[in-house]
Design an enzyme around this catalytic site. Sequence first.
Site, PDB file in Angstrom:
ATOM      1  N   HIS A  59      39.074  23.654  31.817  1.00 40.96           N
ATOM      2  CA  HIS A  59      38.119  22.877  31.024  1.00 40.96           C
ATOM      3  C   HIS A  59      38.591  21.435  30.856  1.00 40.96           C
ATOM      4  O   HIS A  59      37.766  20.526  30.722  1.00 40.96           O
ATOM      5  CB  HIS A  59      37.918  23.528  29.655  1.00 40.96           C
ATOM      6  CG  HIS A  59      37.019  24.718  29.685  1.00 40.96           C
ATOM      7  ND1 HIS A  59      35.819  24.772  28.996  1.00 40.96           N
ATOM      8  CD2 HIS A  59      37.117  25.903  30.320  1.00 40.96           C
ATOM      9  CE1 HIS A  59      35.233  25.939  29.220  1.00 40.96           C
ATOM     10  NE2 HIS A  59      36.010  26.647  30.018  1.00 40.96           N
ATOM     11  N   GLY A  65      39.388  14.481  34.629  1.00 44.04           N
ATOM     12  CA  GLY A  65      40.767  14.674  35.038  1.00 44.04           C
ATOM     13  C   GLY A  65      41.632  15.253  33.931  1.00 44.04           C
ATOM     14  O   GLY A  65      41.202  15.460  32.804  1.00 44.04           O
ATOM     15  N   PRO A 150      30.429  24.054  35.450  1.00 36.63           N
ATOM     16  CA  PRO A 150      29.593  24.863  36.342  1.00 36.63           C
ATOM     17  C   PRO A 150      28.978  26.036  35.606  1.00 36.63           C
ATOM     18  O   PRO A 150      29.595  26.622  34.712  1.00 36.63           O
ATOM     19  CB  PRO A 150      30.572  25.327  37.427  1.00 36.63           C
ATOM     20  CG  PRO A 150      31.922  25.226  36.788  1.00 36.63           C
ATOM     21  CD  PRO A 150      31.841  24.059  35.849  1.00 36.63           C
ATOM     22  N   THR A 181      40.970  36.564  37.061  1.00 36.74           N
ATOM     23  CA  THR A 181      41.747  37.800  37.019  1.00 36.74           C
ATOM     24  C   THR A 181      42.258  38.078  35.605  1.00 36.74           C
ATOM     25  O   THR A 181      42.642  39.199  35.284  1.00 36.74           O
ATOM     26  CB  THR A 181      42.937  37.739  38.003  1.00 36.74           C
ATOM     27  OG1 THR A 181      43.614  38.987  37.999  1.00 36.74           O
ATOM     28  CG2 THR A 181      43.924  36.662  37.628  1.00 36.74           C
ATOM     29  N   ASP A 236      38.950  44.390  35.612  1.00 39.13           N
ATOM     30  CA  ASP A 236      39.090  45.690  34.962  1.00 39.13           C
ATOM     31  C   ASP A 236      40.106  45.574  33.837  1.00 39.13           C
ATOM     32  O   ASP A 236      41.128  44.889  33.973  1.00 39.13           O
ATOM     33  CB  ASP A 236      39.553  46.740  35.975  1.00 39.13           C
ATOM     34  CG  ASP A 236      38.432  47.159  36.907  1.00 39.13           C
ATOM     35  OD1 ASP A 236      37.265  46.823  36.628  1.00 39.13           O
ATOM     36  OD2 ASP A 236      38.720  47.817  37.923  1.00 39.13           O
ATOM     37  N   SER A 239      43.790  45.551  34.297  1.00 39.79           N
ATOM     38  CA  SER A 239      44.355  44.459  35.084  1.00 39.79           C
ATOM     39  C   SER A 239      44.085  43.090  34.471  1.00 39.79           C
ATOM     40  O   SER A 239      44.518  42.070  35.004  1.00 39.79           O
ATOM     41  CB  SER A 239      43.761  44.501  36.509  1.00 39.79           C
ATOM     42  OG  SER A 239      44.276  43.484  37.316  1.00 39.79           O
TER      43      SER A 239
END
Length: 316
Positions: A59, A65, A150, A181, A236, A239
Amino acid sequence: MVTVAVLALAATGNAQLQHGFYKGKCNGADVEAVVQSIVRARFARENPIAAYLLRMQFHECVINGCDGGLLIDGPGTEKTATPNLSVKGYDVIADIKAELERRCPGVVSCADIQILAARDAVALARGAAYSVRTGRRDRRRSSASDVKLPSPEYTAQQTTAYYGRLGLSAFDTVLLLGAHTVGVTHCSVIKPRLYSYGGKAGATDPTMDPSYASVYKKYVCPNVASSDSNIVFLDDQWSALKVDNHYYRNLQLRRGVLACDQNLYNDGSTRWIVDLLANNTGLFTSLFPQVLIKLSEVNVLTGTQGEIRKVCNKFN
């Protein structure tokens, strides 16, 4: 394809950033060790801090930048923009800054602290350890009107175009989204995929595994307003606190949580990248830090530009 991947990550960076920039500049203290010790202590109490700090880097760096603009308090600042209201981890950055100011006032920038803290969080979350260049300065600008992130509904083409303006390739982009992840979203974000896909009432995104969609509808995100704030893991749950390539394996199974994630696999131009990273754990582990480094050097201030803040949430 691995050679192509490595070449895609090549970047010139900013010549004024250096490895070990703060060596000998903090009254005998090792700046990077101080950052690492505070992040490690926080991680021991709250391991989702890895996701918080990774998200903060994203963010921060995609808007003007890596310049500390996200950290500024006050009306109309980046922090107040709707997409940033759920960003966490500011207190960790503040704690690090306070300790470094105690040891060497006016030396270490808030922008560098953010990048170092995210780097250490990745390693603590079982990702690879990596070195980053430092020497960033803090920008004297922070405006909510600058914040254009986005959309979670983006197609693969829209996503790669967004990051392309930052100098990231399509391969970089797919690799960077591997940050999903770790971390979570909320039901309010994914309900359009479940209940109004394509603007059609009751329609579910056909690219989502129907059994997964059924679980979300029944147990996690029922179609009632009270479920909007329910947490949805981006990987998941078993994980979701580890930096690994399981995120890409889920995309192969049509189990991407966000549409923008699943669309990386739905689009043939990026599917091969997802497959490459899903099928090679070591490749993701080794390359993920490189794209974080590349992102961390986007549009930075160095030299005499900007300032070194005394506290991270206020301009000097």
